[in-house]
Scaffold this motif. Structure first.
Motif, PDB file in Angstrom:
ATOM      1  N   SER A 121     -44.786  -5.352  33.366  1.00 15.62           N
ATOM      2  CA  SER A 121     -45.625  -5.507  34.550  1.00 15.62           C
ATOM      3  C   SER A 121     -44.899  -6.157  35.726  1.00 15.62           C
ATOM      4  O   SER A 121     -45.437  -6.212  36.819  1.00 15.62           O
ATOM      5  CB  SER A 121     -46.846  -6.354  34.193  1.00 15.62           C
ATOM      6  N   GLY A 122     -43.693  -6.664  35.485  1.00 21.82           N
ATOM      7  CA  GLY A 122     -42.989  -7.355  36.551  1.00 21.82           C
ATOM      8  C   GLY A 122     -43.445  -8.783  36.724  1.00 21.82           C
ATOM      9  O   GLY A 122     -43.094  -9.437  37.710  1.00 21.82           O
ATOM     10  N   SER A 123     -44.262  -9.300  35.798  1.00 25.10           N
ATOM     11  CA  SER A 123     -44.719 -10.683  35.892  1.00 25.10           C
ATOM     12  C   SER A 123     -43.565 -11.647  35.640  1.00 25.10           C
ATOM     13  O   SER A 123     -42.544 -11.282  35.070  1.00 25.10           O
ATOM     14  CB  SER A 123     -45.850 -10.930  34.893  1.00 25.10           C
ATOM     15  N   VAL A 124     -43.753 -12.888  36.040  1.00 25.73           N
ATOM     16  CA  VAL A 124     -42.708 -13.897  35.930  1.00 25.73           C
ATOM     17  C   VAL A 124     -42.969 -14.770  34.705  1.00 25.73           C
ATOM     18  O   VAL A 124     -44.085 -15.271  34.510  1.00 25.73           O
ATOM     19  CB  VAL A 124     -42.656 -14.784  37.199  1.00 25.73           C
ATOM     20  N   THR A 125     -41.974 -14.935  33.861  1.00 24.40           N
ATOM     21  CA  THR A 125     -42.059 -15.839  32.718  1.00 24.40           C
ATOM     22  C   THR A 125     -41.554 -17.213  33.146  1.00 24.40           C
ATOM     23  O   THR A 125     -40.405 -17.357  33.558  1.00 24.40           O
ATOM     24  CB  THR A 125     -41.208 -15.325  31.547  1.00 24.40           C
ATOM     25  N   ALA A 126     -42.416 -18.216  33.061  1.00 26.80           N
ATOM     26  CA  ALA A 126     -42.055 -19.571  33.487  1.00 26.80           C
ATOM     27  C   ALA A 126     -41.604 -20.400  32.291  1.00 26.80           C
ATOM     28  O   ALA A 126     -42.261 -20.405  31.247  1.00 26.80           O
ATOM     29  CB  ALA A 126     -43.234 -20.244  34.177  1.00 26.80           C
ATOM     30  N   ILE A 127     -40.481 -21.095  32.449  1.00 28.28           N
ATOM     31  CA  ILE A 127     -39.932 -21.946  31.394  1.00 28.28           C
ATOM     32  C   ILE A 127     -39.729 -23.344  31.953  1.00 28.28           C
ATOM     33  O   ILE A 127     -39.109 -23.519  33.009  1.00 28.28           O
ATOM     34  CB  ILE A 127     -38.600 -21.392  30.873  1.00 28.28           C
ATOM     35  N   THR A 128     -40.246 -24.337  31.231  1.00 26.89           N
ATOM     36  CA  THR A 128     -40.093 -25.727  31.639  1.00 26.89           C
ATOM     37  C   THR A 128     -38.974 -26.387  30.834  1.00 26.89           C
ATOM     38  O   THR A 128     -39.007 -26.357  29.602  1.00 26.89           O
ATOM     39  CB  THR A 128     -41.399 -26.516  31.414  1.00 26.89           C
ATOM     40  N   ILE A 129     -38.003 -26.949  31.527  1.00 24.75           N
ATOM     41  CA  ILE A 129     -36.926 -27.631  30.818  1.00 24.75           C
ATOM     42  C   ILE A 129     -37.289 -29.103  30.608  1.00 24.75           C
ATOM     43  O   ILE A 129     -38.063 -29.678  31.361  1.00 24.75           O
ATOM     44  CB  ILE A 129     -35.583 -27.522  31.576  1.00 24.75           C
ATOM     45  N   ARG A 130     -36.721 -29.675  29.573  1.00 22.89           N
ATOM     46  CA  ARG A 130     -36.886 -31.098  29.272  1.00 22.89           C
ATOM     47  C   ARG A 130     -35.512 -31.704  29.014  1.00 22.89           C
ATOM     48  O   ARG A 130     -34.555 -30.992  28.746  1.00 22.89           O
ATOM     49  CB  ARG A 130     -37.798 -31.289  28.063  1.00 22.89           C
ATOM     50  N   ARG A 131     -35.457 -33.010  29.078  1.00 25.33           N
ATOM     51  CA  ARG A 131     -34.187 -33.679  28.824  1.00 25.33           C
ATOM     52  C   ARG A 131     -33.684 -33.332  27.423  1.00 25.33           C
ATOM     53  O   ARG A 131     -34.461 -33.219  26.485  1.00 25.33           O
ATOM     54  CB  ARG A 131     -34.334 -35.198  28.968  1.00 25.33           C
ATOM     55  N   TYR A 132     -32.378 -33.203  27.317  1.00 24.43           N
ATOM     56  CA  TYR A 132     -31.779 -32.853  26.035  1.00 24.43           C
ATOM     57  C   TYR A 132     -31.967 -33.958  24.999  1.00 24.43           C
ATOM     58  O   TYR A 132     -32.080 -35.138  25.331  1.00 24.43           O
ATOM     59  CB  TYR A 132     -30.274 -32.613  26.191  1.00 24.43           C
TER      60      TYR A 132
END
Length: 263
Positions: A121-132
């Motif tokens: 669909s062309g939608s955006v996949t959002a990913i949240t990063i966290r401290r390692y």
């Protein structure tokens, strides 16, 4: 006469430029670093814990079903990679259909996502990063000499020192188990390691490189671990001591209790 020809040439050049620009807009031409493509690119947005876009983050795409085979064979684990722009967006313009894992790395933290499928669909996949987080410990074995650890499904690998010690200094939060290779290129599996953001985990374990025999595979934890990401397609070769004979087995479903087994 020359002036008229010059005007005609300028007119046709301007007209071509306008038509080309309209064509590009109408057909969504995108360049994510892998070349121009007409259509819907795969879009991945990287943000921090405050939902702010993260620029200059590395986004790696790993084929999940071929991960073990690629690892065992020494092939490239990464199908494609891109770096996020100032809006935190990474574009992949030629990603094939399939099952993938996503690995995101940045100076301020990272993330690892299993089970990603390309969206049509062309939608955006959002990913949240966290401290390692970090993982360190010692791997010992009476049946081999451990030399390399790779975290399941990822591109995170580290060497095992001569005393058995190892360390992952920067690794995203989550659970995964270490896949361990010995000096003779045999592989075995350690227990699941829990990585916690901003914390140091310790994992000491004794492993056996001689445990992957057909009897152990009937309904063992090793079989279940392998089967979950090789999709029953990996060929496991077992070498017999008698007359140097060998046999190959395929991981299949339908073992004891409905689990996996070798065929």
């Amino acid at each position: 006469m020359k002036r008229n020809r010059s005007r005609q040439a300028a007119f046709w050049l301007l007209l071509f430029s306008v038509l080309h620009a309209l064509y590009c807009v109408n057909n969504s031409v995108v360049d994510s670093g892998g070349g121009l493509d007409i259509g819907n690119p795969t879009k991945i947005s990287v943000v921090d814990s405050l939902n702010r876009p993260v620029a200059h983050a590395s986004v790696k795409i790993l084929p999940s079903e071929a991960w073990f085979t690629n690892t065992f064979s020494g092939n490239d684990l990464i199908a494609d990679s891109a770096t996020t722009d100032k809006s935190g967006l990474a574009l992949f313009d030629s990603l094939a259909e399939g099952n993938y894992n996503l690995q995101v790395d940045h100076a301020s933290g990272g993330a690892f996502i299993r089970g990603y499928r390309k969206e049509n669909s062309g939608s955006v996949t959002a990913i949240t990063i966290r401290r390692y987080g970090s993982v360190s410990g010692k791997i010992s074995s009476d049946s081999g000499t451990p030399v390399l650890i790779t975290m399941e499904g990822t591109a995170y690998s580290t060497k095992v020192n001569q005393d058995g010690s190892y360390a992952f200094s920067d690794i995203p939060e989550g659970e995964c188990f270490p896949v361990i290779m010995d000096i003779d290129s045999q592989w075995t599996f350690a227990h699941t390691v829990a990585v916690i953001s901003s914390e140091a985990s310790v994992n000491n374990e004794e492993v056996s490189f001689g445990s992957l025999l057909i009897d152990d595979f009937e309904d063992s934890a090793n079989t279940r671990r392998v089967g979950r990401f090789v999709d029953y397609s990996y060929i496991y070769a077992m070498h017999e001591d008698v007359d140097s004979a060998s046999a190959a087995y395929r991981i299949v479903s339908g073992g004891i209790g409905g689990g996996n087994a070798l065929e």
